[in-house]
Design an enzyme around this catalytic site. Structure first.
Site, short mmCIF file in Angstrom:
data_model
loop_
_atom_site.label_atom_id
_atom_site.label_comp_id
_atom_site.label_asym_id
_atom_site.label_seq_id
_atom_site.Cartn_x
_atom_site.Cartn_y
_atom_site.Cartn_z
N SER A 92 8.75 4.47 -6.82
CA SER A 92 8.66 3.50 -7.91
C SER A 92 9.72 3.84 -8.97
O SER A 92 10.89 3.91 -8.67
CB SER A 92 7.23 3.49 -8.46
OG SER A 92 6.98 2.38 -9.27
N ASP B 156 3.28 -4.54 -0.75
CA ASP B 156 3.48 -3.99 -2.10
C ASP B 156 3.38 -5.13 -3.11
O ASP B 156 4.24 -6.02 -3.14
CB ASP B 156 4.85 -3.32 -2.17
CG ASP B 156 5.06 -2.55 -3.46
OD1 ASP B 156 4.38 -2.84 -4.46
OD2 ASP B 156 5.92 -1.65 -3.47
N HIS C 254 1.94 -0.39 -2.50
CA HIS C 254 2.88 0.31 -3.37
C HIS C 254 2.77 1.83 -3.18
O HIS C 254 3.78 2.53 -3.19
CB HIS C 254 2.60 -0.07 -4.83
CG HIS C 254 3.69 0.31 -5.78
ND1 HIS C 254 4.99 -0.15 -5.65
CD2 HIS C 254 3.69 1.12 -6.88
CE1 HIS C 254 5.74 0.34 -6.64
NE2 HIS C 254 4.96 1.12 -7.38
#
Length: 265
Positions: A111, A216, A244
């Protein structure tokens, strides 16, 4: 490549030359080093527990997971949000590994940590040997902003999702720092036309593994293909049911994939 023999497995803290306190955790005994970069508000322990366990005692690899500046135990001081905070974090991460004695290493970034990792690979080509990113984007799209808007109110999060953040930051401070992050993310979109490092992807020279979960819900679906196309030496691996945080649900497969990638000559 240097491989410091004095680095002890477990949690540690040091102060960088700029005065920033950094908390990190080290695992493994090998000569190949990798820095694990957590996501927004994330820490070494909250974001990488399965990976730290997997690489503990590893004879060939040595992983270091940090709490980015202003996150987790890398406080005080409190987190700040300049428009180039990803570049700021990239420089501090390079400084951390330099102070630990690693002049070359790989980066695994999830991320926000993946964004910082791409900045590092583009700007510090001599230091970064390999790059693994997942749940990451080189720019912010309107759809990305909408995803963030959908999760901006932490009172609507499930207790299971809130708990680790509240344990790290406290019930009162967690909503404050999360709001600050959301505002900083939107500021990049509004003031910098969403650009973070897409214009620098072509500078990345190291072998790159892009991992993407097709379910995601935090990321515009355009990003993984753009990264594969615009990073020169990149390959894309997809988890059709991955979300995610796929490195938790699919930790066995993810750990094996990344271990093989990092270990290959």
């Amino acid at each position: 490549m240097s491989s410091p023999s004095g680095l002890i497995e477990g949690p540690n803290t040091l102060t960088l030359s700029q005065g920033q306190k950094i908390h990190y955790e080290a695992r493994g005994q090998g000569s190949k080093a990798a820095l694990l970069m957590p996501g927004a508000l994330g820490t070494a322990s909250s974001d990488f527990a399965p990976q730290l366990q997997h690489f503990s005692g590893h004879p060939q690899l040595r992983v270091i997971a940090w709490d980015p500046p202003g996150y987790g135990a890398s406080r005080p001081p409190a987190r700040t949000w300049p428009l180039d905070f990803f570049d700021r974090d990239a420089k501090l991460a390079i400084d951390l590994m330099d102070q630990l004695g690693f002049d070359q290493f790989s980066v695994l970034g999830w991320s926000d940590g993946g964004i910082t990792g791409m900045v590092m690979a583009a700007e510090y080509t001599e230091q970064i040997e390999k790059l693994v990113v997942w749940g990451a984007n080189a720019f912010i799209s309107a759809q990305d902003v909408q995803h963030i808007t959908n999760v901006s109110d932490v009172s609507q999060w499930s207790e299971r999702m809130r708990r680790p953040m509240e344990e790290t930051y406290g019930v009162d401070y967690f909503p404050i720092i999360w709001k600050e992050w959301c505002q900083a993310y939107r500021a990049v979109f509004e003031k910098n036309q969403g650009e973070i490092c897409r214009q620098r992807l072509a500078q990345i020279q190291c072998p790159t593994l892009i991992v993407h979960g097709d379910k995601d819900a935090m990321l515009d679906t355009i990003h993984p293909d753009i990264l594969q196309r615009e990073i020169p030496n990149a390959r894309l691996e997809r988890f059709p049911d991955g979300k995610h945080n796929l490195h938790f649900k699919y930790q066995k497969e993810f750990n094996q994939m990344t271990e093989e990638f990092l270990s290959a000559n």
